[in-house]
Design an enzyme around this catalytic site. Structure first.
Site, PDB file in Angstrom:
ATOM      1  NE  ARG A 159      24.434 -13.153  -7.491  1.00 51.80           N
ATOM      2  CZ  ARG A 159      25.287 -12.612  -8.368  1.00 51.80           C
ATOM      3  NH1 ARG A 159      25.105 -12.748  -9.677  1.00 51.80           N
ATOM      4  NH2 ARG A 159      26.340 -11.939  -7.949  1.00 51.80           N
ATOM      5  CE1 TYR A 190      31.683  -5.857 -11.800  1.00 48.08           C
ATOM      6  CE2 TYR A 190      31.393  -6.583  -9.543  1.00 48.08           C
ATOM      7  CZ  TYR A 190      30.862  -6.228 -10.761  1.00 48.08           C
ATOM      8  OH  TYR A 190      29.523  -6.257 -10.932  1.00 48.08           O
ATOM      9  CB  SER A 229      25.709 -12.642  -1.201  1.00 44.17           C
ATOM     10  OG  SER A 229      26.956 -12.279  -1.713  1.00 44.17           O
ATOM     11  CD  GLU A 325      22.937 -14.196  -3.944  1.00 43.56           C
ATOM     12  OE1 GLU A 325      23.123 -12.987  -4.164  1.00 43.56           O
ATOM     13  OE2 GLU A 325      23.861 -15.034  -3.972  1.00 43.56           O
TER      14      GLU A 325
HETATM   15  P1  NAP Z   1      32.253  -5.383  -3.724  1.00 46.83           P
HETATM   16  O1  NAP Z   1      33.405  -5.366  -4.669  1.00 46.83           O
HETATM   17  O2  NAP Z   1      32.431  -4.874  -2.335  1.00 46.83           O
HETATM   18  O3  NAP Z   1      31.042  -4.591  -4.400  1.00 46.83           O
HETATM   19  C1  NAP Z   1      29.762  -4.544  -3.792  1.00 46.83           C
HETATM   20  C2  NAP Z   1      28.715  -4.793  -4.849  1.00 46.83           C
HETATM   21  O4  NAP Z   1      28.735  -3.744  -5.790  1.00 46.83           O
HETATM   22  C3  NAP Z   1      29.021  -6.063  -5.598  1.00 46.83           C
HETATM   23  O5  NAP Z   1      28.239  -7.088  -5.044  1.00 46.83           O
HETATM   24  C4  NAP Z   1      28.751  -5.750  -7.040  1.00 46.83           C
HETATM   25  O6  NAP Z   1      27.518  -6.255  -7.502  1.00 46.83           O
HETATM   26  C5  NAP Z   1      28.693  -4.237  -7.115  1.00 46.83           C
HETATM   27  N1  NAP Z   1      29.873  -3.785  -7.884  1.00 46.83           N
HETATM   28  C6  NAP Z   1      31.131  -3.613  -7.442  1.00 46.83           C
HETATM   29  N2  NAP Z   1      31.928  -3.160  -8.428  1.00 46.83           N
HETATM   30  C7  NAP Z   1      31.142  -3.070  -9.517  1.00 46.83           C
HETATM   31  C8  NAP Z   1      31.379  -2.692 -10.872  1.00 46.83           C
HETATM   32  N3  NAP Z   1      32.604  -2.321 -11.274  1.00 46.83           N
HETATM   33  N4  NAP Z   1      30.343  -2.735 -11.744  1.00 46.83           N
HETATM   34  C9  NAP Z   1      29.116  -3.131 -11.341  1.00 46.83           C
HETATM   35  N5  NAP Z   1      28.830  -3.511 -10.094  1.00 46.83           N
HETATM   36  C10 NAP Z   1      29.823  -3.479  -9.189  1.00 46.83           C
HETATM   37  O7  NAP Z   1      31.631  -6.863  -3.686  1.00 46.83           O
HETATM   38  P2  NAP Z   1      32.125  -8.164  -2.918  1.00 46.83           P
HETATM   39  O8  NAP Z   1      31.142  -8.482  -1.872  1.00 46.83           O
HETATM   40  O9  NAP Z   1      33.576  -8.067  -2.553  1.00 46.83           O
HETATM   41  O10 NAP Z   1      31.941  -9.254  -4.041  1.00 46.83           O
HETATM   42  C11 NAP Z   1      32.720  -9.239  -5.214  1.00 46.83           C
HETATM   43  C12 NAP Z   1      32.008 -10.021  -6.289  1.00 46.83           C
HETATM   44  O11 NAP Z   1      31.800 -11.371  -5.891  1.00 46.83           O
HETATM   45  C13 NAP Z   1      30.635  -9.456  -6.618  1.00 46.83           C
HETATM   46  O12 NAP Z   1      30.426  -9.580  -7.991  1.00 46.83           O
HETATM   47  C14 NAP Z   1      29.705 -10.329  -5.825  1.00 46.83           C
HETATM   48  O13 NAP Z   1      28.424 -10.439  -6.395  1.00 46.83           O
HETATM   49  C15 NAP Z   1      30.414 -11.666  -5.852  1.00 46.83           C
HETATM   50  N6  NAP Z   1      30.076 -12.458  -4.683  1.00 46.83           N
HETATM   51  C16 NAP Z   1      28.932 -13.195  -4.714  1.00 46.83           C
HETATM   52  C17 NAP Z   1      28.594 -13.935  -3.598  1.00 46.83           C
HETATM   53  C18 NAP Z   1      27.333 -14.754  -3.572  1.00 46.83           C
HETATM   54  O14 NAP Z   1      27.152 -15.536  -2.649  1.00 46.83           O
HETATM   55  N7  NAP Z   1      26.442 -14.573  -4.504  1.00 46.83           N
HETATM   56  C19 NAP Z   1      29.406 -13.921  -2.459  1.00 46.83           C
HETATM   57  C20 NAP Z   1      30.519 -13.144  -2.475  1.00 46.83           C
HETATM   58  C21 NAP Z   1      30.859 -12.398  -3.594  1.00 46.83           C
HETATM   59  P3  NAP Z   1      27.329  -7.702  -8.192  1.00 46.83           P
HETATM   60  O15 NAP Z   1      27.057  -8.611  -7.060  1.00 46.83           O
HETATM   61  O16 NAP Z   1      26.132  -7.529  -9.037  1.00 46.83           O
HETATM   62  O17 NAP Z   1      28.556  -8.039  -8.941  1.00 46.83           O
END
Ligand code: NAP
Length: 342
Positions: A159, A190, A229, A325
């Site tokens: 990020r 994921y 996020s 963020e």
């Molecule tokens: P999630 O699947 O509940 O997982 C929580 C966090 O754990 C994620 O943010 C992700 O980090 C990490 N994670 C999960 N599975 C992983 C794997 N197999 N390997 C490495 N890291 C893992 O997350 P979520 O909130 O539903 O979001 C899903 C994805 O969408 C994530 O990648 C998240 O970053 C992205 N997202 C981003 C935003 C934003 O505003 N930046 C908003 C919503 C969702 P990472 O964030 O590093 O991937």
């Protein structure tokens, strides 16, 4: 005269700017920027305002980057895209799939526009901009010089990029180049993507699954203001992780290539019982604790006080101190988000 910024940022907080300029070209951006400088007023370049929290009315010019255009070329191994900074990100993802060009499907439904994507190296479901970016075209706001940075020069990190540091307030992003290999490799490590069949999965299936996960878990900014996020996932050392695992054996943790370990901020917040927690009109989202929402005419003060409470409770319980963020914008420009909520 002041103009409301409500339609131009996704948190939907009622703030205004002295001037709002819609810029369709790099020249428009520079001209608006330099006019503000001459008037000794601040200027802020905004895409769709999907990662911003305005703390106050902005006492200068907000420049909306609306440079359009998608050009597709190819060589024997790759699709090469040149995309105007003002193009909507999700539209680009959909458009490339319609053209039979895979590679962006994991990044479906991320709010915002293409020019903002390299700034924080947007990422979701295992894919980041740094994996697909070939170059970023910029214009120097003082000299009007146009120049190109390759992906390495962008200094992409989690990020993060050079645009948050050395080039902050010095350049505008005018276009982004993408290189998408014709030899497509699915990325299904994921969440629900792990359920898809590795050997037969299509880019469209990944796109659909990502859209489904996001739609069921994340608030739609058109209905409930938010900036995605709110906090970064904290990255800690192995010793800290081992201590945390002793106390919380189920804590999600993801070892990184450099030896550090990424924790899930949403899980930490949830463990503090904060889902649904409110301050004024701001709330921690019921389904995804990492997102703070404008539930009912929230003021920026409500959001800041709620973010402080979240950081404080998570810090006291886990000794892990969350950092936003989302970027915080004060009257004169960006301010330190961490210091604001500390
Ligand atoms: P999630 O699947 O509940 O997982 C929580 C966090 O754990 C994620 O943010 C992700 O980090 C990490 N994670 C999960 N599975 C992983 C794997 N197999 N390997 C490495 N890291 C893992 O997350 P979520 O909130 O539903 O979001 C899903 C994805 O969408 C994530 O990648 C998240 O970053 C992205 N997202 C981003 C935003 C934003 O505003 N930046 C908003 C919503 C969702 P990472 O964030 O590093 O991937």
């Amino acid at each position: 005269m002041s103009n409301t910024l409500k339609p131009f940022h996704t948190f939907g907080i009622d703030v205004s700017a002295q001037h709002i300029v819609i810029a369709d070209s790099a020249a428009d951006i520079v001209s608006a920027w330099q006019s503000a400088q001459s008037a000794q007023q601040p200027a802020l370049i905004v895409g769709e305002g999907s990662n911003l929290l305005f703390l106050d009315d902005f006492s200068g010019t907000v420049i909306l980057n609306r440079i359009e255009g998608i050009r597709i070329e190819e060589d024997s191994n790759n699709w090469l895209l040149h995309v105007g900074a003002g193009e909507n990100w999700h539209h680009l993802v959909e458009f490339t799939l319609q053209q039979g060009i895979p590679g962006l499907e994991n990044l479906a439904l991320i709010p915002g526009c293409v020019g903002s994507s390299p700034i924080q190296n947007i990422g979701a479901y295992g894919r980041e901009i740094k994996d697909v970016c070939a170059y970023v075209d910029c214009i120097n706001l003082q000299t009007s010089e146009v120049f190109r940075l390759n992906a390495e020069q962008c200094q992409f990190a989690y990020r993060d990029s050079i645009f948050k540091h050395e080039y902050k307030d010095r350049v505008a992003i005018v276009a982004v180049g993408f290189q998408l290999p014709k030899q497509w490799v699915p990325l299904i490590t994921y969440g629900d993507l792990t359920q898809l069949a590795k050997d037969s999965v299509t880019p469209q299936q990944i796109f659909d699954a990502v859209c489904h996960m996001r739609r069921t878990k994340l608030p739609d900014p058109a209905i409930q203001g938010n900036a995605g996020s709110f906090f970064k996932n904290p990255v800690v050392d192995t010793l800290t992780t081992e201590t945390l695992i002793q106390h919380y054996p189920t804590i999600p943790h993801y070892p990184q290539l450099d030896g550090s370990v990424k924790l899930a901020a949403g899980w930490l917040i949830d463990q503090c019982g904060l889902k649904g927690s409110r301050v004024g009109g701001a709330a921690v989202h019921q389904k995804q604790a990492l997102v703070l929402v404008n539930d009912d005419n929230a003021t920026s003060e409500d959001v800041v006080r709620l973010a402080h409470k979240v950081r404080q409770l998570v810090g006291e319980k886990f000794n892990v101190w969350l950092e936003p963020e989302v970027r915080f914008i004060g009257r004169q420009g960006e301010v330190s988000a961490v210091e604001t909520i500390a």
